[in-house]
Design a protein around this motif. Structure first.
Motif, PDB file in Angstrom:
ATOM      1  N   ILE A  49      -4.427 -10.172   5.118  1.00 21.89           N
ATOM      2  CA  ILE A  49      -3.011  -9.787   5.209  1.00 21.89           C
ATOM      3  C   ILE A  49      -2.792  -8.286   5.048  1.00 21.89           C
ATOM      4  N   ALA A  50      -3.843  -7.550   4.619  1.00 24.14           N
ATOM      5  CA  ALA A  50      -3.727  -6.090   4.477  1.00 24.14           C
ATOM      6  C   ALA A  50      -2.465  -5.736   3.682  1.00 24.14           C
ATOM      7  N   SER A  51      -1.686  -4.763   4.170  1.00 28.23           N
ATOM      8  CA  SER A  51      -0.543  -4.263   3.397  1.00 28.23           C
ATOM      9  C   SER A  51       0.669  -5.184   3.400  1.00 28.23           C
ATOM     10  N   MET A  52       0.625  -6.310   4.114  1.00 29.15           N
ATOM     11  CA  MET A  52       1.683  -7.309   3.924  1.00 29.15           C
ATOM     12  C   MET A  52       1.634  -7.813   2.486  1.00 29.15           C
ATOM     13  N   THR A  53       0.514  -7.577   1.814  1.00 23.85           N
ATOM     14  CA  THR A  53       0.371  -7.850   0.384  1.00 23.85           C
ATOM     15  C   THR A  53       1.516  -7.258  -0.407  1.00 23.85           C
ATOM     16  N   LYS A  54       1.983  -6.097   0.007  1.00 20.58           N
ATOM     17  CA  LYS A  54       2.984  -5.361  -0.763  1.00 20.58           C
ATOM     18  C   LYS A  54       4.294  -6.122  -0.900  1.00 20.58           C
ATOM     19  N   MET A  55       4.515  -7.145  -0.076  1.00 23.07           N
ATOM     20  CA  MET A  55       5.699  -7.980  -0.259  1.00 23.07           C
ATOM     21  C   MET A  55       5.633  -8.716  -1.588  1.00 23.07           C
ATOM     22  N   MET A  56       4.441  -9.147  -1.994  1.00 26.01           N
ATOM     23  CA  MET A  56       4.294  -9.790  -3.293  1.00 26.01           C
ATOM     24  C   MET A  56       4.488  -8.776  -4.421  1.00 26.01           C
TER      25      MET A  56
END
Length: 443
Positions: A49-56
């Motif tokens: 997920i790469a930087s979609m992580t930052k949503m968490m």
């Protein structure tokens, strides 16, 4: 007691649309309000997920702020390790000085807009005290929210080897990255938007200056080239205009060699919002082209319809029998309407399933007086006529296609004299019926 009643004519299979061809390893389209799945491709396989992580990371920060554990104006002092990482131009970053003081709100903007990795790790330390404790929080929150395919090893979405260049300790293996299934990514986006709608105020910003007026000043331009806001600064970003999408205001991009190019997008038009996810596309531009394809499919082919009106009565079951009441039956209807996003021309593909609460009725299916107007007596659920259950990204989504069935009027309990007379009448009625049957049997 479960009764099936058809509401509409027609008999067509209803399922998540399959006529859309998306060039991605995993993808999903959902109605943002209900979480209903409108399209999916390999949506339950865990991928990078790469930087979609930052949503968490955003979710946990906003939750901590809501609970008063963190303040927007709270300052963070940068360590040498984190400062060194922030100056790695091979990673997305804003520059952070050693011993420099930065407010949470500025670090948050850097994370959401520039996808700044060092700033993200700073937020993890602010919220949890350390990266390791924050990663534990991430996995716990994923479990709490009901996600099924996921694993977090860092707060930013980087490959662990990029973190090892600056920090001696990591969580997980040296080459490990965060993974999630597209379905769970969409669920995370849905929770983020619903629980903290203010996130869209930041995710929709196309350009912002970090640490303005200081030696750390940095012009951040959002990696989400589809933002409608880029129209307003078209002269500064002419190459982005081919990707700009009307109504799009979030949410998060991401890319690594392992994950490919990912994007969780969300757009709203005329009060209707959709969430799309594409995972492991081949290029920075392809993730936006495929997202446009998905969102065009949504806005062109789906709309919200009233499937069941308020105070709807099921044919053949408009009343329930009542005992010990002044009346011998009570009218029942739905408490509210059911509105649902459906594909154009397919409103008639659904049926209703009425379930009467077994605790409310006796073995003969009768309610017992007194009954109050508005008292819940059962539930009405919408289902496809031919296919299985409608798909949702969370279990709670099923609540959006069900409605309480209530009593439409009061039924008072009959007094003792009326009940006695009914009993006597019933006794003689049964007696006369028995005598009549016997006499008939003589002839």
């Amino acid at each position: 007691m479960i009764m099936f009643f058809s509401l509409f004519a027609g008999f067509h299979k209803v399922e998540a649309a399959t006529e859309l061809d998306v060039n991605a390893a995993g993808a999903i389209l959902v109605d943002a309000e209900t979480g209903m799945v409108l399209y999916e491709k390999n949506s339950e396989t865990a991928l990078g997920i790469a930087s979609m992580t930052k949503m968490m990371t955003e979710y946990l920060l906003l939750e901590a702020i809501k609970e008063g554990k963190v303040k927007w104006d709270q300052e963070y002092i940068v360590s040498p390790h984190l400062s060194n990482m922030s100056h790695d131009d091979s990673l997305s970053n804003v520059y952070l000085r050693v011993e420099g003081k930065y407010k949470v709100k500025d670090l948050y903007a850097a994370m959401a807009i520039e996808s700044a990795n060092a700033a993200t790790m700073a937020i993890a330390e602010i919220v949890a005290g350390s990266e390791a404790k924050f990663v534990e929080m991430m996995n716990n929150k994923a479990n709490e929210l009901g996600f099924e395919k996921y694993k977090f090893v860092n707060s930013s979405g980087l490959n662990n080897r990029d973190i090892l260049k600056f920090f001696p300790e990591i969580i997980g293996d040296p080459d490990e990255e965060n993974i999630m299934a597209a379905k769970d990514v969409a669920a995370l986006a849905s929770h983020l938007i619903h629980d903290f709608p203010e996130v869209l105020e930041t995710s929709s910003i196309p350009e912002k200056i970090f640490a303005q007026g200081t030696e750390d000043e940095f012009v951040m331009d959002n990696w989400n080239w589809m933002l409608e806001g880029y129209k307003e600064i078209a002269d500064d970003y002419p190459n982005y205009q081919q990707f700009v999408y009307d109504g799009l205001d979030g949410l998060k991009t991401g890319s690594t060699a392992f994950a490919g190019y990912n994007f969780t997008g969300t757009a709203s038009r005329d009060g209707q919002r959709y969430i799309s996810v594409v995972m492991n596309t081949s290029s920075q531009t392809e993730r936006f082209k495929e997202t446009r394809k998905i969102l065009d499919f949504a806005f062109n082919n789906f709309k919200k319809e009233e499937i069941i009106p308020k105070h709807y009565q099921v044919k053949g079951k408009k009343n329930l029998p009542v005992i010990k009441g002044k009346e011998d039956q009570v009218k029942i209807y739905t408490k509210d309407a059911i509105n649902m996003v459906v594909k154009n021309g397919e409103k008639d593909n659904y049926k209703t399933v009425l379930t009467i609460d077994e605790k409310k009725v006796n073995k003969q299916g009768e309610l017992t007086a007194p009954i109050k107007k508005g008292e819940k007596v059962g539930t009405l659920v919408i289902q496809p006529k031919e296919a299985g259950n409608l798909g949702f990204i969370t279990e709670k989504g099923q609540n959006n296609i069900s409605v309480d069935v209530i009593a439409a009027e009061d039924v008072e309990k009959a007094n003792w004299f009326v009940l006695m007379m009914r009993g006597i009448g019933g006794f003689f009625g049964d007696l006369w019926g028995g005598i009549s049957s016997t006499v008939k049997g003589w002839f």
